[in-house]
Write a protein that holds these residues in place. Structure first.
Motif, mmCIF file in Angstrom:
data_model
loop_
_atom_site.group_PDB
_atom_site.id
_atom_site.type_symbol
_atom_site.label_atom_id
_atom_site.label_comp_id
_atom_site.label_asym_id
_atom_site.label_seq_id
_atom_site.Cartn_x
_atom_site.Cartn_y
_atom_site.Cartn_z
ATOM 1 N N PHE A 1 10.121 5.951 -3.187
ATOM 2 C CA PHE A 1 9.077 6.762 -3.804
ATOM 3 C C PHE A 1 8.530 7.824 -2.867
ATOM 4 N N GLY A 2 9.030 7.875 -1.632
ATOM 5 C CA GLY A 2 8.658 8.975 -0.750
ATOM 6 C C GLY A 2 7.831 8.633 0.461
ATOM 7 N N ALA A 3 7.630 7.356 0.755
ATOM 8 C CA ALA A 3 6.901 6.985 1.969
ATOM 9 C C ALA A 3 7.748 7.307 3.194
ATOM 10 N N THR A 4 7.103 7.766 4.252
ATOM 11 C CA THR A 4 7.777 8.106 5.497
ATOM 12 C C THR A 4 7.450 7.053 6.548
ATOM 13 N N PHE A 5 8.465 6.581 7.267
ATOM 14 C CA PHE A 5 8.274 5.551 8.286
ATOM 15 C C PHE A 5 8.517 6.134 9.670
ATOM 16 N N LYS A 6 7.611 5.782 10.588
ATOM 17 C CA LYS A 6 7.749 6.216 11.971
ATOM 18 C C LYS A 6 7.538 5.012 12.884
ATOM 19 N N ARG A 7 8.363 4.897 13.910
ATOM 20 C CA ARG A 7 8.271 3.791 14.848
ATOM 21 C C ARG A 7 7.372 4.187 16.007
ATOM 22 N N GLY A 8 6.381 3.349 16.310
ATOM 23 C CA GLY A 8 5.478 3.631 17.422
ATOM 24 C C GLY A 8 4.436 2.544 17.558
ATOM 25 N N TRP A 9 3.645 2.651 18.584
ATOM 26 C CA TRP A 9 2.605 1.667 18.870
ATOM 27 C C TRP A 9 1.306 2.413 19.122
ATOM 28 N N ASN B 1 2.033 10.814 -0.357
ATOM 29 C CA ASN B 1 2.885 11.021 0.829
ATOM 30 C C ASN B 1 2.436 10.198 2.037
ATOM 31 N N PRO B 2 2.350 8.880 1.903
ATOM 32 C CA PRO B 2 1.879 8.063 3.024
ATOM 33 C C PRO B 2 2.858 8.055 4.191
ATOM 34 N N VAL B 3 2.294 8.033 5.394
ATOM 35 C CA VAL B 3 3.080 7.865 6.607
ATOM 36 C C VAL B 3 2.807 6.457 7.124
ATOM 37 N N VAL B 4 3.853 5.677 7.283
ATOM 38 C CA VAL B 4 3.725 4.291 7.718
ATOM 39 C C VAL B 4 4.189 4.181 9.161
ATOM 40 N N ILE B 5 3.309 3.666 10.007
ATOM 41 C CA ILE B 5 3.663 3.475 11.411
ATOM 42 C C ILE B 5 3.957 2.005 11.635
ATOM 43 N N GLU B 6 5.176 1.725 12.050
ATOM 44 C CA GLU B 6 5.596 0.347 12.273
ATOM 45 C C GLU B 6 5.735 0.084 13.764
ATOM 46 N N GLY B 7 5.308 -1.116 14.159
ATOM 47 C CA GLY B 7 5.350 -1.473 15.569
ATOM 48 C C GLY B 7 6.664 -2.101 15.967
ATOM 49 N N ASP B 8 6.601 -3.016 16.934
ATOM 50 C CA ASP B 8 7.832 -3.589 17.478
ATOM 51 C C ASP B 8 8.338 -4.784 16.672
ATOM 52 N N ALA C 1 0.834 -1.204 0.000
ATOM 53 C CA ALA C 1 0.000 0.000 0.000
ATOM 54 C C ALA C 1 0.867 1.251 0.000
ATOM 55 N N ALA C 2 1.957 1.222 0.762
ATOM 56 C CA ALA C 2 2.854 2.378 0.827
ATOM 57 C C ALA C 2 3.509 2.645 -0.523
ATOM 58 N N ILE C 3 3.909 1.588 -1.215
ATOM 59 C CA ILE C 3 4.539 1.746 -2.536
ATOM 60 C C ILE C 3 3.572 2.402 -3.501
ATOM 61 N N TYR C 4 2.360 1.894 -3.568
ATOM 62 C CA TYR C 4 1.369 2.432 -4.510
ATOM 63 C C TYR C 4 0.996 3.877 -4.178
ATOM 64 N N LEU C 5 0.782 4.164 -2.901
ATOM 65 C CA LEU C 5 0.389 5.524 -2.520
ATOM 66 C C LEU C 5 1.531 6.514 -2.693
ATOM 67 N N ALA C 6 2.743 6.074 -2.411
ATOM 68 C CA ALA C 6 3.889 6.961 -2.595
ATOM 69 C C ALA C 6 4.070 7.312 -4.070
ATOM 70 N N ARG C 7 3.897 6.310 -4.933
ATOM 71 C CA ARG C 7 4.026 6.564 -6.380
ATOM 72 C C ARG C 7 2.910 7.473 -6.888
ATOM 73 N N ALA C 8 1.790 7.519 -6.151
ATOM 74 C CA ALA C 8 0.677 8.395 -6.538
ATOM 75 C C ALA C 8 0.785 9.770 -5.879
ATOM 76 N N ASN C 9 1.946 10.049 -5.288
ATOM 77 C CA ASN C 9 2.204 11.332 -4.632
ATOM 78 C C ASN C 9 1.229 11.619 -3.489
ATOM 79 N N GLN D 1 11.849 0.063 -1.320
ATOM 80 C CA GLN D 1 11.099 0.469 -2.506
ATOM 81 C C GLN D 1 10.084 1.553 -2.146
ATOM 82 N N ALA D 2 9.396 1.384 -1.001
ATOM 83 C CA ALA D 2 8.432 2.397 -0.563
ATOM 84 C C ALA D 2 9.130 3.707 -0.219
ATOM 85 N N GLU D 3 10.280 3.614 0.453
ATOM 86 C CA GLU D 3 11.038 4.818 0.809
ATOM 87 C C GLU D 3 11.544 5.535 -0.429
#
Length: 316
Positions: free
Chosen positions: A71-79, A26-33, A16-24, A67-69
């Motif tokens: 195209f511009g996806a942003t990753f943040k670590r959190g829960w 600017n998805p923010v992806v929150i990754e857990g532990d 989802a991040a890859i597709y949305l990033a390529r569509a401009n 690949q997602a990064e």
């Protein structure tokens, strides 16, 4: 204010991040532990298209992330500890980050396989202990394996494993099985399958990084027994990672998010679900990635105003 936030970094969330990033978008992806999801616990993946010689699970997920990064996806670590999905913009409380607001939300937090929680189990996941026969059955060609469980999933996986293994032993803690009668009959008719019922697993045994057996207790006699084996498949169910939603969205009795058939739309306009968190049947990396693509396209249409008028009936 974010345009779209994705929860989870398994195959669904990263696709989802890859597709949305390529569509401009600017998805923010929150990754857990556990960034990368269940595939990070898998050694070699041989059934994901495009890798003729297979690929390590962590390597595949790392490649998806890069690949997602790219195209511009942003990753943040959190829960995520709390949500407010009453009206857009949606509000998320994320540990380590704080409050996050977003116009659209994609939930791809996956499902966790239930484990036996016995000594030697977690240490040997990926090296003899597995929770997915479809994923790992091929590696046990001509070997003896154990299935732990008594439901339909356990029966299905036992029959599937006979395509590869020379012998499959079903271990269950009771004499009675939860599996449907037809599944029990089909399994009992399979000459490669034997049974050790009324036995409770105590410990996974291994030597030099290789699984060698399963220690069980015979519930009738109280005696401990060792079942020699090359591999142990745990098939006692999955738990979708939806507890953090606190009933803010429609789910089934087991907690899987309900989506409108053929889409990833939930009962809340602007909130989408993809991957194992809404798939209780297939639970494969490739199907998760496919629904991740669907969620991205659905979210993009929603943000462009195409879904607001035809959202349909509320799911329940």
């Amino acid at each position: 204010m974010e345009k779209v936030v994705i929860l989870g970094t398994g195959p669904a969330g990263l696709t989802a991040a890859i597709y949305l990033a390529r569509a401009n978008m600017n998805p923010v992806v929150i990754e857990g532990d556990q960034p990368g999801g269940q595939l990070t616990l898998t050694t070699e993946v041989e059934n994901f298209p495009g890798f003729a010689d297979g690929i390590l699970g962590p390597e595949l997920m790392d490649s998806m992330r890069k690949q997602a990064e790219r195209f511009g996806a942003t990753f943040k670590r959190g829960w995520v500890t709390g949500v407010d999905l009453t009206n857009p913009p949606f509000s998320l409380e994320v540990s380590g980050i704080g409050k996050v607001e977003t116009e659209a939300l994609i939930i791809s937090t996956g499902a966790a396989a239930k484990l036996l929680n016995i000594p030697g189990e977690k240490e040997n996941i990926g090296t003899g202990v597995s929770t997915c026969a479809t994923c790992d059955g091929f590696f046990f060609r001509g070997k003896k394996v154990i299935i732990v469980g008594g439901g339909d999933s356990a029966m299905e996986e036992a029959n599937f494993l006979t395509k590869f293994a020379k012998e499959v032993v079903i271990v269950h803690r009771r004499n009675d099985l939860r599996a449907s009668k037809i599944m029990q009959e089909r399994t009992r008719e399979n000459s490669k399958i034997s049974w050790m019922l009324n036995r409770t697993p105590l410990e996974v045994l291994s030597a030099e990084g290789v699984v060698t057996g399963l220690k069980v207790v015979n519930n009738e006699t109280g005696n401990e027994e060792i079942i020699e084996t090359n591999g142990i498949f745990v098939a006692i169910g999955h738990t979708p990672n939806t507890g953090f939603l606190q009933n803010a969205i429609s789910t089934d009795a087991q907690g899987y998010i309900l989506v409108e058939p053929g889409t990833t739309k939930t009962n809340i306009p602007g909130v989408f679900a993809c991957g194992d968190v809404q798939d209780r049947m297939y639970r494969q990396a490739i199907t998760a990635a496919g629904t991740g693509c669907m969620a991205a396209l659905d979210a993009e249409k929603y943000l462009e105003g195409e879904f607001v008028l035809d959202w349909g009936q509320t799911l329940s």
